[in-house]
Design a protein around this motif. Structure first.
Motif, PDB file in Angstrom:
ATOM      1  N   SER A  48      39.565  37.655  42.614  1.00 49.84           N
ATOM      2  CA  SER A  48      40.594  36.716  42.142  1.00 49.84           C
ATOM      3  C   SER A  48      40.006  35.313  42.027  1.00 49.84           C
ATOM      4  CB  SER A  48      41.803  36.723  43.068  1.00 49.84           C
ATOM      5  OG  SER A  48      41.503  36.091  44.291  1.00 49.84           O
ATOM      6  N   PHE A  51      37.670  35.239  38.876  1.00 49.46           N
ATOM      7  CA  PHE A  51      38.379  35.119  37.601  1.00 49.46           C
ATOM      8  C   PHE A  51      39.208  33.847  37.487  1.00 49.46           C
ATOM      9  CE2 PHE A  51      37.821  39.812  37.700  1.00 49.46           C
ATOM     10  CZ  PHE A  51      37.067  39.908  36.542  1.00 49.46           C
ATOM     11  N   ARG A  67      47.028  35.344  36.095  1.00 53.69           N
ATOM     12  CA  ARG A  67      46.036  36.002  35.244  1.00 53.69           C
ATOM     13  C   ARG A  67      44.790  36.403  36.044  1.00 53.69           C
ATOM     14  NH1 ARG A  67      44.043  32.294  30.703  1.00 53.69           N
ATOM     15  NH2 ARG A  67      43.849  31.140  32.615  1.00 53.69           N
ATOM     16  N   ALA A  68      44.368  35.544  36.968  1.00 54.62           N
ATOM     17  CA  ALA A  68      43.200  35.866  37.796  1.00 54.62           C
ATOM     18  C   ALA A  68      43.490  37.064  38.692  1.00 54.62           C
ATOM     19  CB  ALA A  68      42.803  34.655  38.639  1.00 54.62           C
ATOM     20  N   HIS A  71      43.419  40.282  36.505  1.00 58.34           N
ATOM     21  CA  HIS A  71      42.029  40.640  36.215  1.00 58.34           C
ATOM     22  C   HIS A  71      41.334  41.194  37.457  1.00 58.34           C
ATOM     23  CE1 HIS A  71      41.974  37.705  32.579  1.00 58.34           C
ATOM     24  NE2 HIS A  71      42.475  38.878  32.256  1.00 58.34           N
ATOM     25  N   LEU A  74      42.610  44.807  38.094  1.00 59.17           N
ATOM     26  CA  LEU A  74      42.032  45.775  37.150  1.00 59.17           C
ATOM     27  C   LEU A  74      40.540  45.978  37.403  1.00 59.17           C
ATOM     28  CD1 LEU A  74      43.893  44.680  33.902  1.00 59.17           C
ATOM     29  CD2 LEU A  74      44.377  46.671  35.354  1.00 59.17           C
ATOM     30  N   ALA A  75      39.831  44.895  37.706  1.00 61.31           N
ATOM     31  CA  ALA A  75      38.392  45.009  37.979  1.00 61.31           C
ATOM     32  C   ALA A  75      38.128  45.791  39.264  1.00 61.31           C
ATOM     33  CB  ALA A  75      37.761  43.620  38.058  1.00 61.31           C
TER      34      ALA A  75
END
Length: 127
Positions: A48, A51, A67-68, A71, A74-75
């Motif tokens: 987190s 990103f 958004r972080a 991401h 998902l990563a």
């Protein structure tokens, strides 16, 4: 922070793929699942920050934007999946999709805990 993130992910992959993994993380061990929960929960937190493009410091407490977190979530799942597939391809063992599930659950738990801490901090600061 990006260097530390890369080092953490690299160490996690290296430990996960080396053939002499400690007994604590083998599928038969009682510590296998807690290891996944801790390692991938921390991975979600580290990613987190990776990103988070703002570059603002963590202190005073500041939390990455949504958004972080998305991401990072998902990563973390993708990383867990890639590690499981690589373990299958390298060592010819069965792919443990339950581990990927645990990785996803730990990422969700870590994100929820951080948001709970943020809410508690906000309440405390408003008093």
């Amino acid at each position: 922070m990006k260097t530390w993130s890369a080092m953490w992910v690299g160490a996690l992959v290296a430990v996960s793929l080396q053939p002499w993994r400690p007994g604590a993380v083998t599928a038969l061990s009682q510590l296998h699942r807690p290891f996944h929960l801790a390692a991938f929960g921390l991975t979600a937190l580290v990613l987190s920050r990776f990103f988070d493009a703002s570059g603002r410091p963590l202190l005073p407490p500041r939390f990455p934007p949504a958004r972080a977190w998305i991401h990072a979530f998902l990563a973390t799942i993708a990383l867990g999946g890639v590690i499981e597939v690589l373990q299958h391809l390298i060592y010819r063992n069965r792919t443990e999709w339950g581990d990927v599930r645990d990785d996803a659950l730990s990422a969700i738990a870590a994100i929820l805990l951080v948001h709970a801490a943020r809410a508690a901090w906000t309440v405390r600061e408003s008093r």
